[in-house]
Each structure stands twice: as C-alpha cells, then as structure tokens.
Design an enzyme around this catalytic site. Structure first.
Site, PDB file in Angstrom:
ATOM      1  N   LYS A 118       0.827  -1.217   0.000  1.00 28.14           N
ATOM      2  CA  LYS A 118       0.000   0.000   0.000  1.00 28.14           C
ATOM      3  C   LYS A 118       0.853   1.254   0.000  1.00 28.14           C
ATOM      4  CE  LYS A 118      -4.141  -1.880   1.898  1.00 28.14           C
ATOM      5  NZ  LYS A 118      -5.379  -1.718   1.407  1.00 28.14           N
ATOM      6  N   LYS A 202      -4.831  -8.554  -6.369  1.00 29.27           N
ATOM      7  CA  LYS A 202      -6.149  -8.895  -5.832  1.00 29.27           C
ATOM      8  C   LYS A 202      -7.170  -7.811  -6.149  1.00 29.27           C
ATOM      9  CE  LYS A 202      -6.531  -7.061  -1.216  1.00 29.27           C
ATOM     10  NZ  LYS A 202      -7.565  -7.075  -0.225  1.00 29.27           N
ATOM     11  N   LYS A 205     -11.288  -2.702  -3.104  1.00 32.29           N
ATOM     12  CA  LYS A 205     -12.241  -1.583  -3.160  1.00 32.29           C
ATOM     13  C   LYS A 205     -11.598  -0.350  -3.771  1.00 32.29           C
ATOM     14  CE  LYS A 205     -13.833  -2.555   1.473  1.00 32.29           C
ATOM     15  NZ  LYS A 205     -12.551  -2.893   2.098  1.00 32.29           N
TER      16      LYS A 205
END
Ligand code: AQP
Length: 341
Positions: A118, A202, A205
């Site tokens: 991230k 993956k 959202k």
C-alpha cells in the site's frame, strides 16, 4: 491448547474504505454467514478505525460504513445471531491497540507485506496509523478472546502477527493463556479473488479502475460488461483445473464461478471443458447476477433507511462492549495500570 481454555468465538471485520466488492463478499461475508449458521458465537465488525489509515472524506466514510453494514445484513448476517457493530463505538479497541503497540516490535511491522504494497515508494508519507494497523487488528480480535478469524488470503500475515502479539503478551505479563492464540480460517475457492484486469493483483475496493472489480451494488448490465471485458488468454476452459495453474486470469474466473455457484472449481472446469470465453463469460455473468442481485436489492433497501442501520449497530455496540470491557479491565490489571475498583 487455545481451544481447551477458551470457548470458540469468531471475530472478523471489513473496513469501509469504499464500496463492497465481490472479493469482500466471496472471501469474507459469504463465509461469515455460513459460520454464523454453525451456532458458534460470532462478532462481525465494520472496522471504521482501520479505514481512516488512509484519507477518508467524512461524509463518504459514513456512507461506506452504512454500505458495509447493509452488505452484512443483506447477505444474511442476523443481528439476533451475530454481534454486528462498528469498531469506533467500542473505545476498548483503541485502548488495547495502544497496549499492543507497546508489545509488537518494529521489526515485526517492517515485515508486513500489505504495508509495503500500500505504501509503495511513498512509505515516508503514509500515516503512522497505516503502519500500526496490524496491532489494532490484533486488538480487534483479542479484545473478544476470539479463537477463530475467517479472512481472505491477504489477511493471513496479520492474523499470524496477532498470534505473535498474544504469545508475547501472555509471556511478558506471566499470564499463560490469557489471550487465546487465534487461528486464521482461510477456506473455499475464493480466498483471493483477483483483479479482472490483472490476475496477479487482488480485487480491491480502492483499485484504480472500476473495471477491475465487481461492486456489490453494480447492476446486471455492468456486471455482464465487466466480465465480458475481463482479461483472459486465447485458450478457453481446459480439460482439468490443474491446467489453469499458470493462467491467473482464467483461473480467477473459474474460481469466482465456483464460489458463486457453490461448486468446486474442478466441477466447473469439467462442465465447461473445451468451451471458449464467448460461452463461459456470459454464463459467469448469469450466475453472478442470479446470486448478487437479491443481495444488492436488499442492500439498497437498508441503505434507504440509515437510521435503522444505526439502531442495529448501536445495539451491537452495546453487546460488544459487554464482552470487551471486562477483558480490557483484566488486561489493565495485568499491565499494572491503576483503575477505580
Ligand atoms: N480480493 C479479495 N479476495 C478475497 N478476500 C478478500 N478480502 C478483501 N479483498 C479480497 C477479504 O475481505 C475482508 C475485509 O477486507 P478489508 O476490506 O478490511 O481489507 P482489504 O483486504 O484491504 O480490502 P480491500 O478491498 O483491498 O480494501 P482497500 O482497497 O481499501 O485496501 C478480509 O477478510 C479480506 O481478506
């Protein structure tokens, strides 16, 4: 060992960092509902404190919190059977999270792959909360003495860190077995639903393009369009599932189909062996719409009545506090904090 001293109890959460995806549904919520029906005590949380580890517009955070709660309810989480609440209503999460910040080691956090993914090259500019996220997640689980944590594959490392924190706390404070050492439960054909445009990433959202994910609130035409445009390779469905091992995009579509249809991926391959994508993708869209449309209709019904969602979350918050407060009080005693008797 854990199971001998602690009654089985399940905790898991979803963060309201955007709208729910098919990955959240297949990897988490669908399985949460199945677990609820086994009769074990279950706590399901909207982990809003985790969401703010990256910037969230306050109004959008409220909407996303309602959407995740609506997703739980619409998919079959029953507030009479499971404790359903949002994390920030139970302040003990933050209090135990702080203690665990003082138990976990910096070296442990440095190994967390989700932070690295991230943060990318901008680690210095990320919030301290994003870095410390796994110790708050350990607090979420251990605050309820949860023994089992159903999660998708991406959260396995964080549950393993929770185990390390539980062991270190029990050891340091000479309280063997005070915190259970919880088990991650990672099962089924969809523990890692992949991005429709890149089968090595993956489905998330917050992924860049809306075309890479199926949102739980997407309508039938959008679902069909996204599967139609999903990346695949020139080969169609092979003779055996093993033949998909180095074809991540193709395998992902088969796994999604299997999970939605409650079949094994091997059965899906056997059923469609030799078929091209022109046949498989519309069939996949049909099964997705058949399974998801009733849930998204119900989600919209709940979201039209946010006061009802707030009422359900408040009741869940009361029930969660009733379990958490005595465990936090005992933790404070073990740590040596003075508190009113
Ligand atoms: N693609 C996925 N496949 C299977 N399971 C998944 N989960 C999430 N994505 C997939 C599982 O859903 C639960 C809740 O996850 P979360 O929303 O709290 O955090 P996340 O894993 O970081 O989800 P996202 O969608 O990727 O959010 P963003 O983009 O905001 O970071 C977990 O059990 C997770 O494993």
């Amino acid at each position: 060992m854990t199971q001998l001293v602690h009654t089985p109890r399940v905790f898991s959460g979803i963060k309201p960092s955007g709208g729910l995806t098919l990955g959240n549904y297949l990897g988490a919520i669908k399985r949460f509902v199945e677990t609820q029906e086994t009769g074990v005590e279950t706590l399901y949380c909207v982990v809003d404190m985790h969401a703010i580890t990256v910037w969230q517009d306050p109004a959008e955070l409220r909407t996303a919190t309602h959407e995740v709660a609506a997703g739980y309810l619409a998919a079959g989480i029953d507030p009479a059977k499971s404790i359903l609440f949002n994390q920030s209503q139970v302040s003990a999460h933050a209090e135990l999270g702080w203690i665990f910040n003082c138990v976990a080691r910096v070296g442990w956090m440095n190994r967390m792959t989700q932070f690295k993914e991230k943060a990318g090259k901008n680690a210095e500019k990320q919030s301290l909360g994003l870095y410390a996220y796994p110790s708050l997640m350990a607090a979420d689980i251990l605050l309820y003495h949860a023994t089992h944590v159903p999660v998708g594959e991406d959260q396995k490392q964080h549950v393993e860190l929770t185990r390390d924190i539980a062991n270190k706390f029990n050891h340091d404070f000479k309280a063997p077995d005070f915190f259970p050492v919880p088990e991650p439960v990672i099962e089924g054909p969809a523990t890692r639903v992949m991005n429709l445009r890149d089968g090595t990433k993956k489905m998330s959202k917050s992924g860049e393009s809306d075309m890479e994910r199926i949102n739980m609130l997407d309508d039938a035409a959008t679902i069909a369009k996204k599967f139609k445009k999903a990346r695949t390779d020139p080969d169609g469905i092979p003779e055996t599932y093993d033949d998909l091992s180095d074809r991540p995009e193709a395998r992902n579509l088969v796994d999604i189909y299997a999970s939605l249809a409650d079949k094994t991926p091997q059965d899906v391959v056997a059923e469609y062996a030799g078929a091209g994508w022109g046949k498989f993708k519309p069939a996949l869209a049909d099964v997705a719409v058949e399974k998801l449309a009733p849930i998204s209709d119900e989600m919209k019904r709940y979201m039209d009545d946010p006061a009802e969602i707030d009422r359900i979350l408040a009741v869940g918050g009361d029930k969660a506090r009733a379990i958490a407060d005595p465990i936090l009080a005992k933790t404070y005693d073990l740590v040596g904090f003075v508190r009113p008797k």
